[in-house]
Design an enzyme around this catalytic site. Sequence first.
Site, PDB file in Angstrom:
ATOM      1  N   SER A  66       3.287  -0.258   8.574  1.00 29.00           N
ATOM      2  CA  SER A  66       3.904  -0.788   9.329  1.00 29.00           C
ATOM      3  C   SER A  66       2.882  -1.076  10.865  1.00 29.00           C
ATOM      4  CB  SER A  66       4.376   0.085   9.745  1.00 29.00           C
ATOM      5  OG  SER A  66       6.068   0.309   8.493  1.00 29.00           O
ATOM      6  N   GLY A 126       1.032  -0.682   0.089  1.00 27.74           N
ATOM      7  CA  GLY A 126       0.288  -0.242   0.407  1.00 27.74           C
ATOM      8  C   GLY A 126       1.011   0.782   0.260  1.00 27.74           C
ATOM      9  N   SER A 154       5.449  -2.345  -2.605  1.00 27.30           N
ATOM     10  CA  SER A 154       6.263  -3.010  -3.039  1.00 27.30           C
ATOM     11  C   SER A 154       5.198  -2.624  -4.538  1.00 27.30           C
ATOM     12  CB  SER A 154       5.626  -4.584  -2.859  1.00 27.30           C
ATOM     13  OG  SER A 154       4.799  -4.260  -1.574  1.00 27.30           O
TER      14      SER A 154
END
EC number: 2.7.1.25
Length: 202
Positions: free
Chosen positions: A41, A34, A108
């Site tokens: 986190s 995201g 990512s």
Amino acid sequence: MAESENIKWHHSKVTKEQRRDLNNHRSAVIWFTGLSGSGKSTISVELEKELYQLGIRTYCLDGDNIRHGLNKDLGFGPDDRKENIRRIGEVSKLMTEAGLVILAAFISPYRSDRDEIRKMMESGEFIEVFVDASIETCKSRDPKGLYKKVRAGEITGFTGIDAPYEVPVNPEITVNTDTESIEESVQSIMSYLKTNGFLDND
Ligand SMILES: Nc1ncnc2c1ncn2[C@@H]1O[C@H](COP(=O)(O)OS(=O)(=O)O)[C@@H](OP(=O)(O)O)[C@H]1O
Ligand SMILES: Nc1ncnc2c1ncn2[C@@H]1O[C@H](COP(=O)(O)OP(=O)(O)O)[C@@H](O)[C@H]1O
């Protein structure tokens, strides 16, 4: 000559299944993807605490931490992001072989990079969690002051601003942090893990 031609695979006498039996639970990678500030986190840290309390052996891999060590030679251009995710994928696979539940929190941004990791893992071992939040929400949270730096022209190539983010097509889980609390997102992942037999160690 292919570089791998003179390299032979050594087989261990202890299998992944035996390591899992010892731990008394399945292993897998829970892959959070995201935008920056979406909550990857925060949610992974809370989820790890909950799993630990249930006796699940875990390890958190996080973008900022990995970029201080293993991947400190990489930047944020498309090729470096790809290599970043490839290395983390390999590490996640090794740690899954070791019998752990990995929580990997990386932007990512490229679908193909995430899909490569899915292909490397056995069926059911790659659990993609799309941490969905609007760019407006992420900008307003701005936990590290990075969006402010982007506005000031101090950072370019920032995901969601002037670098792409490719939304997952068929993730195992989507949490929407615009509308859900941190606890609700954690519970929705816990519920997936329970339904799929990851918490069967009692
Ligand atoms: N240009 C640019 N774009 C996006 N993010 C940036 C950039 N520069 C620095 N940062 C900080 O690096 C963290 C993202 O690292 P990742 O390894 O997760 O990125 S990636 O998966 O390779 O895209 C990201 O962390 P999170 O905010 O936790 O996502 C940022 O703190
Ligand atoms: N529902 C929510 N889910 C996750 N984080 C939230 C939520 N609401 C507010 N936040 C806050 O948003 C910020 C998310 O930052 P962080 O977890 O570092 O995101 P990321 O790792 O995706 O960059 C944190 O300061 C967190 O406390």
